[in-house]
Design a protein around this motif. Sequence first.
Motif, PDB file in Angstrom:
ATOM      1  N   ALA A 278       0.836  -1.206   0.000  1.00 42.31           N
ATOM      2  CA  ALA A 278       0.000   0.000   0.000  1.00 42.31           C
ATOM      3  C   ALA A 278       0.870   1.255   0.000  1.00 42.31           C
ATOM      4  N   ARG A 279       1.991   1.243   0.740  1.00 41.04           N
ATOM      5  CA  ARG A 279       2.917   2.386   0.730  1.00 41.04           C
ATOM      6  C   ARG A 279       3.495   2.591  -0.667  1.00 41.04           C
ATOM      7  N   GLY A 280       3.908   1.495  -1.303  1.00 43.91           N
ATOM      8  CA  GLY A 280       4.444   1.599  -2.659  1.00 43.91           C
ATOM      9  C   GLY A 280       3.403   2.096  -3.641  1.00 43.91           C
ATOM     10  N   LEU A 281       2.182   1.587  -3.486  1.00 40.37           N
ATOM     11  CA  LEU A 281       1.087   2.028  -4.355  1.00 40.37           C
ATOM     12  C   LEU A 281       0.807   3.514  -4.151  1.00 40.37           C
ATOM     13  N   ARG A 282       0.826   3.963  -2.908  1.00 35.53           N
ATOM     14  CA  ARG A 282       0.588   5.384  -2.617  1.00 35.53           C
ATOM     15  C   ARG A 282       1.670   6.257  -3.253  1.00 35.53           C
ATOM     16  N   LYS A 283       2.940   5.841  -3.146  1.00 38.29           N
ATOM     17  CA  LYS A 283       4.032   6.599  -3.776  1.00 38.29           C
ATOM     18  C   LYS A 283       3.811   6.685  -5.285  1.00 38.29           C
ATOM     19  N   GLY A 284       3.451   5.552  -5.884  1.00 33.87           N
ATOM     20  CA  GLY A 284       3.207   5.539  -7.322  1.00 33.87           C
ATOM     21  C   GLY A 284       2.018   6.398  -7.712  1.00 33.87           C
TER      22      GLY A 284
END
Length: 191
Positions: free
Chosen positions: A32-38
Amino acid sequence: MDDRNGYMEIDGLDEVLKGFDAADTAVKKAAARGLRKGAMAIIADAQDNLRENMSVVTGLLRQSGKVQKVEDEFTLDAGFFDTTNQHSGYALYVEYGRPPGKMPPPAELEQWAYKKFQLQDRKAARQAGWALAIMIGRNGTEPHPFFEPAVRKNEKRVEKYIREEVRKVLQGDLKKYAGALRGIGGKLGIR
């Protein structure tokens, strides 16, 4: 005759299983953190696209770009959301254009006309809003894609951010749980 019930018990397995459950949650949070950054990279590029295709007059559309949680901490929406409920569908009309046939609400075009044409009073802006609404109703508008190009541009970046965040968690967890797994190897027994 042996009346013992045979079973195998692994001492310490409960702790390892709890650790795997925690790791599962940690991996989901990392994804979810990676998705948010993207998603934030997509919004930033879409905002740049709005400027480049000269779709910024009032700045309301550009400022409405955001990433927000939906339902739970693992689900996100990224896009351009109307917070005033006045400009419903505006982002879609910029992205895909508007076909002729239906006139948009003139009041929604007043502020745009006021800024775009540097009008001196609100009466002139109201008149311009009506004139624009009639013209758009007759002719429609051309698309000015800004969001889909940003999504396409960032697809690999989003995947990379997710992989990086998940990898960090897994590398830490593998080290942590490898020791626990080694420790239970000698505790296998039959009771």
